[in-house]
Design a protein around this motif. Structure first.
Motif, PDB file in Angstrom:
ATOM      1  N   GLN A 143       0.820  -1.186  -0.129  1.00  0.00           N
ATOM      2  CA  GLN A 143       0.093  -0.001  -0.008  1.00  0.00           C
ATOM      3  C   GLN A 143       0.788   1.333  -0.094  1.00  0.00           C
ATOM      4  O   GLN A 143       0.452   2.240  -0.580  1.00  0.00           O
ATOM      5  CB  GLN A 143      -0.774   0.288   1.229  1.00  0.00           C
ATOM      6  CG  GLN A 143      -1.887   1.064   1.338  1.00  0.00           C
ATOM      7  CD  GLN A 143      -3.158   1.020   0.021  1.00  0.00           C
ATOM      8  OE1 GLN A 143      -3.461   0.049  -0.116  1.00  0.00           O
ATOM      9  NE2 GLN A 143      -2.762   2.179  -0.698  1.00  0.00           N
ATOM     10  N   GLU A 144       1.989   1.128   0.706  1.00  0.00           N
ATOM     11  CA  GLU A 144       2.878   2.446   0.624  1.00  0.00           C
ATOM     12  C   GLU A 144       3.513   2.580  -0.630  1.00  0.00           C
ATOM     13  O   GLU A 144       3.478   3.736  -1.073  1.00  0.00           O
ATOM     14  CB  GLU A 144       4.037   1.969   1.697  1.00  0.00           C
ATOM     15  CG  GLU A 144       3.658   2.118   3.117  1.00  0.00           C
ATOM     16  CD  GLU A 144       2.762   0.785   3.624  1.00  0.00           C
ATOM     17  OE1 GLU A 144       2.798  -0.166   2.853  1.00  0.00           O
ATOM     18  OE2 GLU A 144       2.084   0.829   4.624  1.00  0.00           O
ATOM     19  N   ASN A 147       0.567   3.995  -2.960  1.00  0.00           N
ATOM     20  CA  ASN A 147       0.305   5.514  -2.527  1.00  0.00           C
ATOM     21  C   ASN A 147       1.517   6.467  -2.934  1.00  0.00           C
ATOM     22  O   ASN A 147       1.410   7.589  -3.450  1.00  0.00           O
ATOM     23  CB  ASN A 147       0.428   5.684  -0.936  1.00  0.00           C
ATOM     24  CG  ASN A 147      -0.955   5.155  -0.237  1.00  0.00           C
ATOM     25  OD1 ASN A 147      -1.731   5.025  -1.086  1.00  0.00           O
ATOM     26  ND2 ASN A 147      -0.749   4.839   0.831  1.00  0.00           N
ATOM     27  N   LEU A 150       0.741   7.116  -6.656  1.00  0.00           N
ATOM     28  CA  LEU A 150      -0.247   8.074  -6.725  1.00  0.00           C
ATOM     29  C   LEU A 150       0.169   9.508  -6.389  1.00  0.00           C
ATOM     30  O   LEU A 150      -0.206  10.352  -7.110  1.00  0.00           O
ATOM     31  CB  LEU A 150      -1.553   7.723  -5.760  1.00  0.00           C
ATOM     32  CG  LEU A 150      -2.220   6.456  -6.260  1.00  0.00           C
ATOM     33  CD1 LEU A 150      -3.318   6.404  -4.973  1.00  0.00           C
ATOM     34  CD2 LEU A 150      -2.750   6.257  -7.353  1.00  0.00           C
ATOM     35  N   SER A 151       1.287   9.663  -5.693  1.00  0.00           N
ATOM     36  CA  SER A 151       1.903  10.881  -5.144  1.00  0.00           C
ATOM     37  C   SER A 151       2.437  11.516  -6.448  1.00  0.00           C
ATOM     38  O   SER A 151       2.731  12.865  -6.586  1.00  0.00           O
ATOM     39  CB  SER A 151       2.638  10.714  -4.122  1.00  0.00           C
ATOM     40  OG  SER A 151       3.838  10.245  -4.278  1.00  0.00           O
ATOM     41  N   LYS A 164      -4.712   9.853 -11.979  1.00  0.00           N
ATOM     42  CA  LYS A 164      -4.735   9.149 -10.690  1.00  0.00           C
ATOM     43  C   LYS A 164      -5.885   8.191 -10.324  1.00  0.00           C
ATOM     44  O   LYS A 164      -5.795   7.233 -10.112  1.00  0.00           O
ATOM     45  CB  LYS A 164      -4.733  10.282  -9.708  1.00  0.00           C
ATOM     46  CG  LYS A 164      -4.995   9.652  -8.214  1.00  0.00           C
ATOM     47  CD  LYS A 164      -5.483  10.968  -7.248  1.00  0.00           C
ATOM     48  CE  LYS A 164      -5.749  10.256  -5.963  1.00  0.00           C
ATOM     49  NZ  LYS A 164      -6.644  11.210  -4.837  1.00  0.00           N
ATOM     50  N   MET A 168      -6.053   4.383  -9.909  1.00  0.00           N
ATOM     51  CA  MET A 168      -6.882   3.883  -8.702  1.00  0.00           C
ATOM     52  C   MET A 168      -7.941   2.651  -9.071  1.00  0.00           C
ATOM     53  O   MET A 168      -8.112   1.663  -8.345  1.00  0.00           O
ATOM     54  CB  MET A 168      -7.485   4.648  -8.156  1.00  0.00           C
ATOM     55  CG  MET A 168      -6.450   5.688  -7.310  1.00  0.00           C
ATOM     56  SD  MET A 168      -7.586   7.097  -6.462  1.00  0.00           S
ATOM     57  CE  MET A 168      -8.319   6.014  -4.963  1.00  0.00           C
ATOM     58  N   GLU A 217     -14.155   8.592  -4.496  1.00  0.00           N
ATOM     59  CA  GLU A 217     -13.200   9.249  -5.529  1.00  0.00           C
ATOM     60  C   GLU A 217     -13.793   9.341  -6.842  1.00  0.00           C
ATOM     61  O   GLU A 217     -13.535  10.357  -7.374  1.00  0.00           O
ATOM     62  CB  GLU A 217     -12.033   8.209  -5.461  1.00  0.00           C
ATOM     63  CG  GLU A 217     -10.767   8.874  -6.177  1.00  0.00           C
ATOM     64  CD  GLU A 217     -10.012  10.137  -5.349  1.00  0.00           C
ATOM     65  OE1 GLU A 217      -9.962  11.170  -5.771  1.00  0.00           O
ATOM     66  OE2 GLU A 217      -9.839   9.779  -4.227  1.00  0.00           O
TER      67      GLU A 217
END
Length: 233
Positions: A143-144, A147, A150-151, A164, A168, A217
């Motif tokens: 998950q990290e 993320n 996505l950043s 993005k 997702m 989202e």
């Protein structure tokens, strides 16, 4: 230039496939792999007629591709002077079993079609089996890591936020990117949190389901899209 009997039947086969509305990717795969096989039959065995093709020719072709490696088997030798395959880094590297199985599958489809058309009484592919392959589990990401991915998108710009959301939804539903890009707003059912996917690889519609987080989202994205675009992106 006059076509050989096998080449004539290949052209007829491709026309038959087009009439079935097969994808351009499938048609290209058939054409490319079968032309290579027919070129091999002609050059190595002087075989140009359907009824002269034996099961041994197919087995020997598989061995021929395995021994020679990538980009060494061509439809026309003159193409080497144009494409220069010898300059590729993977030239003569081992052809994967997955690729060879694709060749075998396409050859089987062609000769099974010839049998259905009444051009064959003894089908040379009847006893041809695909190579056994081991399916390796693809490594996932944490998950990290997701993320962090996505950043990388610039949310201050529309295309950045759109990309993005696409990333997702691919991760959340498991759909293909081509399926995602073909979606329309009317396909989304927020009540049951599911999406109707129509542009599928097998041309059969199916539903995929998304999470509550994805639902929020998506709703936010649709409001954002309607505000800043003409509704077509």
């Amino acid at each position: 230039m006059k076509l050989t009997e096998l080449e004539f039947h290949l052209e007829d086969f491709l026309l038959s496939c087009q009439s079935k509305n097969l994808s351009s990717k499938t048609l290209s795969s058939y054409e490319q792999s079968l032309k290579l096989f027919l070129a091999y039959l002609k050059a190595e065995h002087e075989v140009e007629e359907v009824k002269r093709v034996k099961v041994g020719h197919i087995r020997q072709y598989v061995a021929y591709v395995q021994e020679r490696g990538k980009y060494t088997v061509v439809n026309r030798e003159t193409s080497k002077n144009i494409n220069h395959p010898q300059n590729r880094r993977d030239y003569k590297k081992t052809v994967s079993n997955v690729t060879i199985n694709n060749y075998i599958r396409n050859i089987k489809v062609f000769f099974n079609w010839l049998e259905q058309e009444g051009e064959l009484h003894k089908n040379p592919v009847a006893n041809i089996k695909q190579i056994k392959t081991e399916r390796r589990q693809k490594a996932g990401i944490s998950q990290e890591e997701f993320n962090a991915l996505l950043s990388q998108f610039d949310y201050t710009k529309f295309h950045g936020y759109r990309n993005k959301v696409i990333t997702m939804i691919l991760q959340d539903t498991g759909m293909r990117i081509s399926e995602c890009l073909a979606l329309e707003v009317d396909f989304i059912d927020f009540k049951h949190r599911m999406i109707l996917v129509t542009k599928t690889k097998g041309r059969k519609e199916r539903y995929v389901y998304f999470s509550q987080v994805m639902a929020r989202e998506l709703k936010h994205y649709l409001k954002f899209k309607d505000r800043y675009t003409d509704g077509k992106n």
